[in-house]
Design an enzyme around this catalytic site. Structure first.
Site, PDB file in Angstrom:
ATOM      1  N   LEU A  37       1.295  -1.673   0.246  1.00 33.84           N
ATOM      2  CA  LEU A  37      -0.557   0.017   0.207  1.00 33.84           C
ATOM      3  C   LEU A  37       0.847   1.047   0.299  1.00 33.84           C
ATOM      4  CD1 LEU A  37      -2.912  -0.906   2.119  1.00 33.84           C
ATOM      5  CD2 LEU A  37      -2.624  -0.998   0.180  1.00 33.84           C
ATOM      6  N   HIS A 449       5.806  35.618  18.223  1.00 29.15           N
ATOM      7  CA  HIS A 449       7.064  35.639  18.144  1.00 29.15           C
ATOM      8  C   HIS A 449       8.205  35.764  18.271  1.00 29.15           C
ATOM      9  CE1 HIS A 449       9.434  39.191  16.705  1.00 29.15           C
ATOM     10  NE2 HIS A 449       9.666  39.659  18.412  1.00 29.15           N
TER      11      HIS A 449
END
Ligand code: NAD
Length: 476
Positions: A37, A449
């Site tokens: 798969l 930040h």
């Protein structure tokens, strides 16, 4: 053998559909010709290329360290066998994991090649023991998830393994001294980046006037500048390849016809990356009443991925553009929800696209060029990364973040990003577009930040003329 759902193809579309259907209690047969798969994405596409691009990025960052920061690691020494082994290990870990997950969900995985006999029966070619006696499966519903193969136009297909497609390039037979990439799209630029960082002199020939023509030009510009350096100014635009032929035992001769380059040149290897063809031939579509394919081989379907046969669905590359694993995955899940009778829709506006070059380019929603072409009312706001502290600290100020906003509703309708990590950053934009966010929602979301993610908020602030680090007053 009879099943409620047969899924043909075990790629990211097919296995996602099969797994969801099984989780929802359906009896599922998943037919995959390769047995393993993962499909193209995992076995010879997205995943191995990302493993190699990781290596390319480390090599180029080490070089930048020396040039820009005065930190030197010396010349890279590449052990190709070990590199190949590591890449293959990534693949085997993941494909093994998927096999285990299918087993736990009691999905019957059949290794064989499926063809429709009629709208409720497939036949199976192959001799694997997983194929049931009688070599047929009858089904209530079917999902076609057969994917695509690399396009190899006849003129380039000279039966010589020095002319490779993406599968050949990912096999890393060697690190050629020279390589020509035909096609300046996703695959050509990603694999060109890999080989150039491993030491190959890479050239690119592109039929059109620019690289990555589906992306906005302002996003492509910083990448084109970087690639011009990496590929030593050997990107030939508006140029056609006349012929490709074998030259001796170890060269390929290519003729060029264009303003970018004219005449012939020999290369050690050639990578053909001029698009992909859907795998829709030879699967017995002619036995499905009313089911049609278009000129490129995509199977016609409605918004719910249903073909003209109401119990047969098509998803992923076989269903049409964009040929992206994450689109296939969502389509697979959507088709299963439809089969289950759930109220469901699939919002195509918010399918992100990412080119994993360095810098990366990513976009979601409508592009600026599409907005202009289709006359969609829009305002564009941009935030150059030169204003971002984090981009400065990383030495990657070439980046750019932009939003497209509907000026009336102030909803975000598109986003484009270029810079390292753009592929991760675009997730915020995809969610915002999917949820119908207004620009205000982005400006009012506190972004950590100092991060590159902040540029998403900063670009949104530009809409109101209030971005802290750029002075762009709102036009009255
Ligand atoms: P592409 O469509 O991205 O690019 C093909 C390029 O080849 C185009 O720019 C086209 O103008 C050019 N071209 C076509 N014929 C040519 C010729 N004869 N000579 C020179 N140039 C020519 O196709 P691709 O790079 O092969 O990738 C195929 C698909 O695979 C993509 O559409 C994409 O959906 C998928 N893909 C996605 C990713 C990703 O998501 N990062 C990565 C790889 C592939």
């Amino acid at each position: 053998m009879h099943t409620q759902l047969v899924v043909i193809g075990g790629g990211p579309g097919g296995y996602a559909a099969a797994f969801l259907a099984a989780d929802e209690g359906m009896d599922v047969v998943l037919v995959e010709a390769e047995g393993k798969l993962g499909g193209t994405c995992l076995l010879r596409g997205c995943i191995p290329s990302k493993a190699l691009l990781h290596v390319a990025r480390v090599v180029s960052e080490a070089e930048e360290m020396q040039a820009d920061w005065g930190v030197s690691f010396g010349e890279p020494k590449i052990e190709l066998d070990k590199l190949r082994e590591r890449k293959n290990k990534v693949i085997s870990n993941l494909t093994g994991g998927l096999g285990g997950l299918a087993k736990k969900r009691k999905i019957k995985v059949v290794k064989g090649f499926a063809k429709f006999v009629d709208a409720n029966t497939i036949s199976l070619e192959g001799d694997d023991e997983s194929i049931p006696a009688g070599k047929q499966v009858t089904f209530d519903n079917a999902i076609i998830a057969t994917g695509s193969v690399p396009a190899m136009p006849g003129a380039f297909n000279i039966g010589n393994d020095r002319v490779m497609d993406s599968t050949g390039a990912l096999n890393l037979a060697d690190i050629p001294e020279t390589m020509l990439v035909i096609g300046g799209g996703y695959i050509g630029l990603e694999m060109g980046t890999v080989y150039a960082n491993l030491g190959t002199k890479v050239s690119v020939v592109e039929l059109q006037g620019g690289l990555l023509m589906g992306a906005d030009r302002d996003l492509v510009k910083p990448l084109a500048k970087k690639l011009d350096k990496l590929f030593e100014k050997r990107i030939f635009l508006n140029t056609k390849v006349g012929s490709v032929s074998k030259a001796g035992d170890d060269k390929v001769e290519v003729t060029f016809e264009g303003p970018g380059k004219f005449g012939s040149e020999k290369f050690d290897r050639v990578l053909v990356s001029v698009g992909r063809w859907p795998n829709t031939k030879n699967i017995g579509l002619e036995n499905l009443p009313g089911v049609e394919v278009d000129g490129r081989g995509f199977i016609a379907h409605n918004d719910d991925l249903r073909t003209a046969c109401p119990n047969v669905f098509v998803i992923g590359d076989a269903a049409g553009e964009p040929m992206l694993a994450h689109k296939a995955n969502h389509e697979g899940r959507h088709a299963v929800e439809v089969i289950l009778g759930h109220a469901t829709t699939f919002d195509r506006q918010a399918i992100p696209a990412v080119v994993f070059t360095d810098p990366e380019i990513a976009w979601a929603g409508i592009t600026e060029e599409e907005a202009k072409r289709d006359g969609v009312n829009h305002e564009v706001v941009t935030y150059p990364w030169a204003a971002s502290g984090r981009a400065q600290a990383l030495g990657r100020t070439e980046g750019l973040t932009k939003w497209l906003v509907d000026p009336e509703s102030e909803r975000v309708i598109g986003c484009g990003i270029v810079g390292p990590g753009a592929g991760e950053l675009v997730a915020e934009a995809t969610l915002a577009i999917e949820m119908g966010c207004e620009v205000r929602d982005i400006t009012e979301t506190v972004h950590a930040h100092p991060t590159l993610g902040e540029t998403m908020m900063n670009a949104a602030e530009v809409f109101y003329g209030t971005a802290t680090e750029v002075y762009k007053p709102k036009k009255k």
